[in-house]
Structure formats: structure tokens, C-alpha cells
Design an enzyme around this catalytic site. Structure first.
Site, mmCIF file in Angstrom:
data_model
loop_
_atom_site.group_PDB
_atom_site.id
_atom_site.type_symbol
_atom_site.label_atom_id
_atom_site.label_comp_id
_atom_site.label_asym_id
_atom_site.label_seq_id
_atom_site.Cartn_x
_atom_site.Cartn_y
_atom_site.Cartn_z
ATOM 1 N N SER A 1 0.811 -1.218 0.000
ATOM 2 C CA SER A 1 0.000 0.000 0.000
ATOM 3 C C SER A 1 0.842 1.265 0.000
ATOM 4 C CB SER A 1 -0.933 0.002 1.220
ATOM 5 O OG SER A 1 -1.921 -0.999 1.108
ATOM 6 N N GLU B 1 4.367 -1.012 14.845
ATOM 7 C CA GLU B 1 4.898 0.292 14.433
ATOM 8 C C GLU B 1 5.927 0.843 15.414
ATOM 9 O OE1 GLU B 1 0.956 -0.225 12.392
ATOM 10 O OE2 GLU B 1 1.619 -0.403 14.485
#
Length: 654
Positions: A369, A390
């Protein structure tokens, strides 16, 4: 003495009045018999406690009890296992010691004194104005790789440094991370445990200081070392449990860690907070404050000492240097075509990887993406997958740049919020990292608000010395991607999911801190400032208004921080009115960046901000911008409105 230089190492005797062997008998000795070495290490541990107590007492603040629990762990490490050249902190073969429990900084500084890196006078300037010996360590000291103190960050960053050693540098240095037990409640620690275990980072050792007490009471598992062992081993780590005050056990544990070739090692050490001083040992309520009677505590610890450690030098390598590169052959796009800025980023960072061998890319399982997939196709050896973790991704970027690599960490703009504390601390660390957030704003369309980055500009603008970039087309995105590699500090590139028209030629230059004027005439009455997707809405509005005889200047503020203040001031002077339009919440975004330019000037233009104010749902990108009031129609209405306001009579009483 200036920090960064080292005093000449002297052999002498203990300076303390309490019991202790002569310095010459304790220090600078090779192993000849176990008893002598054991006594030397125990004395050194006591010295570190004494100096931690003295430093905090001189400052009137600090965390001496948290330092005292880990003193023996650090004494053995520095004396017999660390490989480090304090005269050459950039030596490529140096081990890395990261104090994840950064509040125990008195221990680290006491260790630096014992290693001859700082003087006693410097130690006693701890926490004083102008001293680099801050309350929590930062790279103002040349031997500190990263800032710590926001708990749960040292191990994830250490995993990044270890990754560089194992996969990129391919050098035998080790990474040692001292963790406190309180911070083991942080999810980021377990992201690091899982990543390091899965990656087999055998050059990484976590030293877990299990002293049972946190800031306000006992920790979750107290002294249940078995509970920690089960959790750590579940992530594929080698574990060793020790008495954290038995120097023989500690030494053996470090040896086992160095011999382990397949897995990272966690040394789980049972320690006593405030060890050695009866008034505070294993006592609640003593956290984060100097000892009430420092002189008595020093006496109980055996008095002052002046032992020195000759830390072993690294075996190989020289000064770390960032690899050189060649001219970047960036992708180009024809004016009038359409391309997504995320695609331009992906192809540009892949081209950057061709030209610069220091470029690495980190992914949070969204490379398809963000378009980081283009990099992995060409440079799989410099691409690292962190899955949906993350915090670990950003931490690894910080760790990689410690070793001189240039990292690009990419995920959805919205998901960077999970790792914001790591971004904030990266700035404290003076780290050079490049962040890329795709799928920005309501313009992503049907996926809905959980996927929309609408806070990211505000968040990244608030980071010290950061750069925030939001290109509107493919050529500008490619140029800015390359430009980030040359910038020091935290850089952020905001990219778009959908295709946008290419408005700039392939030879157009884009500087950080600049902007572009896309529509301008001497008769302009309003300036519209936009970025990203809203640039194209502003252009459409300007063209429509031109047909009505209303001149509108359009500025592409692709650099939101630093914003192009001179151009904005000139536009305000020439048109007198500014409308900002952005695909972001109104707080802290482009509009506020523009308004900040005029906060210290006598003449402030009439201004109007267009931004997303209502919670979006699912709709097409065009419907989203229309509903949010940031499309071309909304810009036209705003321009007419700001012009109309000047001709309307003021309300009574205003």
C-alpha cells in the site's frame, strides 16, 4: 575537563575512608586468581553505588536507588565483557550499551567516571545547567547512542542496532541493553522481544534488573523470575537467571550470552533496589529522590573509591562512515498525466537505493500500500519487515541510523500515531530518520475514518526540528523523497492513495522550506494556500473564479514545516487575504502553519481556514472532500465569502 576527552589513567589507592583493598591490588589486573578478581568487582560495584549517591546528592534530585540495584551488573559488564574505545566513540567495532532504564543515569555516569571518560568534578555537576550529564541520558555525551527515559524504548532501539550488526555491518560488536522491571509492562518491550527472537539477533543481550519495586510500589511480578523467564523464552530468547549481586554468577551469565550463537539472550537478575544502604534497601517511597543522609550512606557502602576500569578495546574496524553514493536517477512523470504520490515515493526510494548504499527501508506489513514494495523488489537485503508493530519499526529506524544507515520507515499516516512517543524521543536523540505516511486524509475514500491520517501533520509539526512535507504530484514527491536523505533530524513525507494530476515538469526543483506559485497575476485579490490533494481543488477553484473576473493566487505549500514564510508574507502584502485548505483536522495543520507566519508581524491579512471538521464516514474521495468542505466548490465559496465580508456592514456593538 571537557566531556569527550579522557583523563590520563592513574594507578593509585582507594580514596575512601572505609574498608577496601588498595587500588593497585584491585584494578588493572588480569585474572590471576578468582578471589582477587571477585573482590575487585565487588569493590567496583560499591564504588558505582557511592558515586550514584553522591551525584544525586549534589544535584538534589535523581534516582540513586534505581542505580544501586544494577551497580554490580554494570561493574562486571564494563570490566570484563564490554568492548569499547572511549577515545573513539565512532569506532565501527565498538559495542553498544543502552541504558533503557534512563532514570538510572547516575549509574551510567558513575560508570563513565570509572572508565576514565569523565572526572569526579563533572560527575558532581549532574543535572546542573549546562552539564551534558542530564537527568536522563542523551547523545550530548558522545558515548550515548540514543536518549532514554521514556521507558520501553531501549530494547526496541537496541534490536535495531543489533539488526545493523547482524544483517548490514556484519561486524562482531554486541549490543547490551539494561532494562528495568517496571518498563517490562510496556508493549513495545514485547514487540522487541518477538522481533529479536524471530530474527535470531544473537548479538543482543538484555539485562533485566528485577529489583521488585517501581515508582509507587511493587511491580507486576515482583521477584518472580520464573514469570519473566517464561514470557521471554516464549519469544525464542535464551535466558539466564542470576543473583544480580553475585559477581561470579553475573560474569558466567555474560559469558553464556557471548557464546550463544543462535538467539538473543536475556539475563534475568534478581536485585535489591537501594542495595547496600539499609535505610533504603528494598524500601517503598525511596524512588526518584536523593538519599536523606548521603554521607552516612557513603560510609555504609565502604567510603569513596577511585577505581578505574580499562575497558577492552574492540577487535576490528575503524571510524564508522556513511557509505558514499552516486547521482540518483529519479523516476519522472509527464505533465498532464496522473500518478499517485505514494507510487512516486516507492519508485524514488528504490532509485535512491540504487545510488546510495546506505539507504534502508522499514515496513509495517503495508509495503504493497505504501509502495515500499518497489524497494524490496530491487534491494531485498536492505528491506526489513516489522509486521504490525509500528513502535518496533520506528525504534529499529533509530537503531539503524545509530550505525550510519539512512532509514525510511513507511506505514499509513494514521498508524504512525501508535509510535508517536518513539518519534518524539527520536528527536531528543538527535536521530536522522525519514518517515512516510500514506493514505492521508479523507481523500482515501471508502475505507473510512479509522484509516484516515487526519492528525499526522499536527503531530509531526510538534516534533522538535522536524520537517513535514506534503507533495501534490508525482514529480514533487520523487524529488522530496530524495531530499529527505540529506536532511538532519526527523523528516516526514505525507503521501496520497489516489492518483493526482502531474503539474510539475521532471526538472522542477523542490527544496525543503520552499513552495510553488501555480497561479498568479497582478490583479489577484485572494491567495489560496493548499497542499497535497487540495492543491488540485484550489487550482480548479481559481480557474472557475477567473471566469468571473476574480483573480486568485494559488500557492502549493508542499513544505508545511518549515513553511515558506517569505513567499506567504509577500502574497499577503500583495493580495491582503489568505484562504488555507487542507485534508486534515483544523488543529495544528497547514492553516495553523500559515497563521504562525503572521503571529509576530504588525500587519495580519484577513484569513479563513478550510479543513475537515466533521467525522467522516465511507464515501468516494470526491464525495469525501465535498462533504468535508475542502473541494473546489468550498474554496470558491470561501473566496467569495472573504471578499464579501469586507463590504458587509459591521454588526451592531462590534
Amino acid at each position: 575537563m571537557r566531556p569527550g576527552s579522557r583523563p590520563r589513567r592513574m594507578r593509585g589507592t582507594s580514596a575512601g575512608s572505609g574498608p577496601g583493598l588498595p587500588f593497585a591490588a584491585l584494578c588493572h589486573m588480569r585474572r590471576k586468581n578468582t578471589m582477587t578478581d571477585r573482590q575487585r568487582l565487588k569493590e567496583l560495584g560499591q564504588q558505582l553505588r557511592v558515586d550514584a549517591v553522591r551525584a544525586a546528592d549534589a544535584a538534589g534530585s535523581g534516582h540513586p536507588t534505581s542505580s544501586m540495584s544494577a551497580a554490580d551488573l554494570m561493574a562486571v559488564l564494563a570490566s570484563d565483557h564490554l568492548r569499547y574505545d572511549f577515545d573513539e566513540p565512532s569506532h565501527s567495532g565498538n559495542d553498544h550499551l543502552i541504558l533503557s532504564k534512563g532514570h538510572a543515569s547516575p549509574l551510567l555516569y558513575a560508570l563513565y567516571k570509572a572508565c576514565g571518560a569523565i572526572s569526579d568534578e563533572e560527575l558532581l555537576r549532574y543535572r546542573k545547567l549546562g552539564s551534558p550529564l542530564e537527568g536522563h541520558p542523551t547523545p550530548r555525551l558522545p558515548w550515548v547512542d540514543v536518549a532514554t527515559g521514556s521507558l520501553g524504548q531501549g530494547l526496541p532501539i537496541g534490536a535495531g542496532v543489533a539488526l545493523a550488526g547482524a544483517s548490514l555491518d556484519r561486524l562482531p560488536y554486541r549490543v547490551w541493553v539494561l532494562c528495568g522491571d517496571s518498563e517490562l509492562a510496556e508493549g513495545s518491550v514485547w514487540e522487541a522481544m518477538e522481533y529479536a527472537g524471530q530474527a535470531g539477533l544473537a548479538n543482543l543481550t538484555a539485562v533485566l534488573d528485577i529489583n521488585r519495586l517501581g515508582q509507587r510500589g511493587p511491580t507486576r511480578h515482583g521477584w518472580d523470575l520464573d514469570a519473566y523467564r517464561r514470557r521471554v523464552e516464549a519469544f525464542g530468547w535464551h535466558t539466564v537467571e542470576v543473583d544480580g549481586h553475585d559477581v561470579d554468577e553475573i560474569d558466567a551469565a555474560y559469558r553464556r550470552a557471548r557464546e550463544e550463537a543462535e538467539r538473543p539472550t536475556a539475563i534475568i537478575a534478581r536485585t535489591v533496589k537501594g542495595a547496600g544502604v539499609s535505610a533504603v534497601a528494598d524500601q517503598e517511597g525511596a524512588h526518584g529522590k536523593p538519599l536523606a543522609d548521603a554521607e552516612r550512606a557513603v560510609s555504609e557502602l565502604g567510603g569513596r573509591r577511585d577505581l578505574r576500569i580499562d575497558v577492552a578495546l574492540p577487535d576490528s574496524g575503524g571510524v564508522r562512515q556513511r557509505p558514499g553514493g552516486s547521482r540518483v536517477d529519479l523516476p519522472t512523470y509527464a505533465v498532464g498525466g496522473e500518478e499517485a504520490t505514494r507510487d512516486a515515493f516507492g519508485r524514488a526510494v528504490a532509485a535512491l537505493g540504487d545510488a546510495r548504499p546506505d539507504t534502508v527501508v522499514l515496513d509495517g506489513e503495508v509495503a504493497d500500500s505504501t509502495r515500499a514494495k518497489f524497494f524490496v523488489d530491487q534491494h531485498p537485503d536492505r528491506f526489513f519487515e516489522f509486521y504490525i508493530a509500528e513502535q518496533q519499526m520506528i525504534a529499529a529506524a533509530v537503531g539503524l541510523q545509530v550505525r550510519g544507515w539512512t532509514p525510511y520507515a513507511a506505514t499509513f499516516a494514521a498508524f504512525l500515531a501508535r509510535a508517536y512517543d518513539f518519534v518524539r524521543m527520536a528527536a531528543v536523540s538527535r536521530a536522522d530518520i525519514n518517515l512516510v505516511g500514506s493514505h492521508a486524509g479523507v481523500s482515501i475514500g471508502e475505507d473510512g475514518p479509522s484509516q484516515m491520517g487526519l492528525e499526522d501533520i499536527a503531530a509531526l509539526r510538534a516534533v522538535h526540528n522536524s520537517v513535514v512535507l506534503h507533495p501534490c504530484d508525482a514529480n514533487s514527491a520523487a524529488r522530496l523523497t530524495a531530499g529527505m536523505a540529506e536532511h538532519d533530524g526527523v523528516s516526514y513525507l505525507r503521501t496520497l492513495r489516489g492518483k493526482t494530476p502531474v503539474v510539475y515538469g521532471p526538472d522542477e526543483g523542490f527544496e525543503i522550506g520552499g513552495s510553488k506559485v501555480l497561479r498568479s497575476s497582478a490583479s489577484d485579490r485572494v491567495t489560496v494556500v493548499a497542499a497535497g490533494a487540495t492543491v488540485h481543488e484550489a487550482l480548479a477553484a481559481a480557474d472557475a473564479l477567473a471566469g468571473e473576473g476574480i483573480g486568485v493566487r494559488v500557492i502549493d505549500a508542499y513544505s508545511i514545516k518549515p513553511v515558506d514564510a517569505p513567499r506567504l508574507r509577500a502574497a499577503a502584502e500583495e493580495t491582503g487575504r489568505i484562504v488555507t485548505v487542507e485534508d486534515h483536522w483544523p488543529e495544528g495543520g497547514l492553516g495553523d502553519a500559515v497563521l504562525d507566519v503572521f503571529a509576530d508581524t504588525r500587519s495580519t491579512p484577513r484569513t479563513m481556514k478550510l479543513a475537515v471538521t466533521g467525522m467522516p464516514g465511507s464515501a468516494t474521495p470526491e464525495e469525501q472532500r465535498r462533504e468535508a468542505g475542502i473541494d473546489a466548490g468550498a474554496v470558491e465559496a470561501a473566496v467569495r465569502g472573504i471578499l464579501r465580508q469586507e463590504h458587509e456592514p459591521a454588526a451592531a456593538g462590534s
